[in-house]
Write an enzyme that holds these catalytic residues in place. Structure first.
Site, mmCIF file in Angstrom:
data_model
loop_
_atom_site.group_PDB
_atom_site.id
_atom_site.type_symbol
_atom_site.label_atom_id
_atom_site.label_comp_id
_atom_site.label_asym_id
_atom_site.label_seq_id
_atom_site.Cartn_x
_atom_site.Cartn_y
_atom_site.Cartn_z
ATOM 1 N N TRP A 138 -5.749 -18.815 -126.385
ATOM 2 C CA TRP A 138 -4.625 -18.783 -128.028
ATOM 3 C C TRP A 138 -5.009 -21.141 -127.525
ATOM 4 O O TRP A 138 -4.746 -21.501 -128.599
ATOM 5 C CB TRP A 138 -3.062 -18.106 -128.111
ATOM 6 C CG TRP A 138 -3.012 -19.223 -128.894
ATOM 7 C CD1 TRP A 138 -3.304 -18.326 -130.606
ATOM 8 C CD2 TRP A 138 -2.054 -20.434 -128.741
ATOM 9 N NE1 TRP A 138 -2.354 -18.776 -131.071
ATOM 10 C CE2 TRP A 138 -1.618 -20.112 -130.125
ATOM 11 C CE3 TRP A 138 -1.339 -20.764 -128.086
ATOM 12 C CZ2 TRP A 138 -0.226 -21.171 -130.744
ATOM 13 C CZ3 TRP A 138 -0.311 -21.407 -128.338
ATOM 14 C CH2 TRP A 138 0.170 -22.020 -129.942
ATOM 15 N N HIS A 139 -4.932 -20.890 -126.058
ATOM 16 C CA HIS A 139 -5.011 -22.822 -126.097
ATOM 17 C C HIS A 139 -5.756 -22.675 -126.490
ATOM 18 O O HIS A 139 -5.850 -24.448 -126.623
ATOM 19 C CB HIS A 139 -3.514 -22.487 -124.961
ATOM 20 C CG HIS A 139 -2.771 -21.986 -125.063
ATOM 21 N ND1 HIS A 139 -1.633 -21.274 -124.877
ATOM 22 C CD2 HIS A 139 -1.389 -23.293 -124.876
ATOM 23 C CE1 HIS A 139 -0.258 -21.392 -124.428
ATOM 24 N NE2 HIS A 139 0.396 -22.176 -124.891
ATOM 25 N N GLY A 140 -6.926 -22.771 -126.145
ATOM 26 C CA GLY A 140 -8.096 -23.152 -126.502
ATOM 27 C C GLY A 140 -9.844 -22.678 -125.832
ATOM 28 O O GLY A 140 -8.854 -21.408 -125.164
ATOM 29 N N PHE A 147 -4.074 -27.806 -130.631
ATOM 30 C CA PHE A 147 -3.942 -26.154 -130.445
ATOM 31 C C PHE A 147 -4.238 -25.358 -131.392
ATOM 32 O O PHE A 147 -4.364 -23.859 -131.422
ATOM 33 C CB PHE A 147 -3.553 -25.307 -128.816
ATOM 34 C CG PHE A 147 -3.271 -26.625 -127.493
ATOM 35 C CD1 PHE A 147 -4.504 -26.878 -127.170
ATOM 36 C CD2 PHE A 147 -2.189 -27.037 -127.184
ATOM 37 C CE1 PHE A 147 -5.106 -26.940 -125.501
ATOM 38 C CE2 PHE A 147 -2.317 -27.367 -125.805
ATOM 39 C CZ PHE A 147 -3.517 -27.437 -124.991
#
Length: 481
Positions: free
Chosen positions: A320-322, A481
């Site tokens: 989800w962060h990258g 993000f």
């Protein structure tokens, strides 16, 4: 447009608040217009995408609420799938095509064109908002919003639009049509905004420069001291950067009459990784708990199923962060420690470890685990992370061009690090933010204390504005993000 910018502080925000307070009958439209302008300032090309998310989730929510069970399930799958498809298409297409291209190259096949797709600001946040909204309607935990304008106000609300916290519709549904703004609450919003601005500008921005410099060094220039400095500075930067930003968002919410949920509760004061994730980015961790971990079975089907669920959740949390192997590794790394701590809790000899391990040692364990995780999070590649770890372990000797630690850490950096330690140790109760929103009286302890708070806030605001006006290093980590 970042909150920590001269344009926002002295142009956008004053004009917006003036219009909001002067036009009580049109406040919904003031929020929508201001938020659209706020988003378009930094991302005009993707403004249509934001509007698509709004109309799609509003329409699906209405149909989902009125549909019979079989059709409701189909609509929920359609809605969740559409949100994930849009998120995945923009965020992960390039990464997946790059991996496929590398595989084809290894097989001696022709190269695959990999398009460069700019990531829309805030897409990870408002996609998760849409999913939670539809799932809460399906669970009968909230009624669908019949007004497209009111739903658009919720989705576009600029304090939380770009970087959260992940605001669920049910958390502010009662305030959509009935918001109260009194002087005490407005003052609280100003105090929180200034406190968050000072965290972002005076602490996070100060340590961001040495963190960026150290992580940009070639492996041959890393020594143990510089590697540890970079890791510590980034550990401080990411917390005060994100916590400061969300504190500003919560303060802005109070000024507008909305109660945004707290997102951090002294996470670096935790004594275990499990406790850390109850305190860090709470709106995200609770989202994964409620909409993924529990639907997967949570801890209801034995320890091994629980471990698998934890690992799956944190793998997705990392992604989800990258879209990078480093983020996946960071998520799996935290998931592994959560599994180890949960497994230890089922062993009688280890379950009471808190009774015989001193608090300082448990705290040191948590900080070391988290700091090592941030190295994975910040590094450009897994190989880069390995080089930093090697240097931290004493295998980085540097070269003839190696600069001393003092070059990267002047007095201002040590001052910011010292202030960060004091703030981590300072006990603050985020519940007071929601208590104030509910109208709980706050004790002022006389006019002197109020005057001191006002003077302190004014000093922090002036100093922060002066630092920003000087054009200092002013990144924001979670914008990507």
């Amino acid at each position: 447009m970042a909150f920590s910018s001269i344009i926002f502080l002295f142009y956008f925000l004053p004009l917006f608040l003036l219009a909001y307070l002067a036009l009580p009958a049109a406040r919904m439209w003031v929020i929508i217009a201001g938020s659209v302008l706020f988003y378009a300032w930094g991302e005009p090309f993707y403004l249509g995408l934001l509007l698509l998310f709004i109309v799609m989730n509003w329409w699906l929510g209405l149909r989902l609420e009125r549909a019979p069970p079989a059709l409701a399930r189909a609509l929920l799958v359609l809605g969740v799938g559409a949100n994930l498809l849009l998120l995945g298409g923009f965020k992960y297409t390039g990464f997946l095509l790059t991996q496929l291209d590398a595989l084809l190259h290894g097989l001696g096949l022709p190269a695959l064109p990999v398009p460069s797709i700019p990531l829309p600001l805030g897409i990870s946040f408002f996609a998760f908002q849409g999913i939670s909204y539809l799932m809460d309607i399906r669970r009968r935990e909230v009624a669908a919003q019949p007004s497209l304008a009111k739903f658009a106000m919720y989705k576009t609300m600029f304090p939380q639009l770009i970087a959260g916290p992940i605001l669920r519709y049910r958390q502010i549904a009662h305030e959509i049509g009935d918001r109260r703004i009194d002087p005490a609450r407005f003052r609280l919003g100003i105090e929180l905004f200034i406190a968050g601005l000072a965290q972002k500008v005076l602490i996070a921005n100060t340590v961001a420069l040495p963190a960026d410099q150290v992580f940009a060094l070639p492996p041959g220039s890393l020594t143990a001291a510089t590697a540890w400095l970079g890791a510590v500075c980034y550990t401080v930067q990411i917390f005060f950067d994100f916590s400061g930003y969300t504190t500003m968002a919560i303060g802005l919410g109070h000024m507008l009459g909305f109660s945004l949920p707290p997102n951090f509760n002294r996470p670096y004061a935790a004594r275990s990784v499990t406790d850390f994730w109850r305190r860090w980015h709470m709106s995200l961790s609770s989202w994964f708990r409620d909409y993924l971990y529990i639907p997967l079975g949570g801890n209801r089907h034995g320890p091994w199923r629980t471990y698998a669920n934890l690992l799956a959740v944190f793998a997705l949390c990392g992604l989800w962060h990258g879209a990078a192997w480093t983020f996946l590794a960071w998520g799996l790394y935290h998931g592994l420690f959560l599994i180890l701590e949960r497994a230890a809790g089922h062993r009688p000899a280890l379950a009471a470890w808190g009774a015989w391990v001193p608090l300082p040692l448990r705290h040191a364990y948590l900080l070391l685990v988290v700091l090592a995780g941030w190295v994975l999070f910040r590094a450009d590649t897994l190989g880069h992370a390995g080089q930093v770890f090697a240097a931290m372990a004493g295998f980085g000797t540097g070269g003839a061009d190696t600069l001393p630690v003092a070059f990267y850490a002047p007095a201002s950096v040590w001052t910011a690090l010292g202030a960060a330690v004091l703030m981590v140790l300072w006990k603050r109760d985020p519940a007071r933010w929601t208590a104030a929103a509910a109208g709980t009286p706050r004790s002022e302890r006389g006019d002197r204390r109020l005057a001191l708070r006002f003077a302190g806030g004014a000093v922090l605001l002036v100093v922060s504005a002066a630092v920003l006006a000087a054009g200092t290093h002013n990144p924001f980590i979670y914008f990507r993000f």
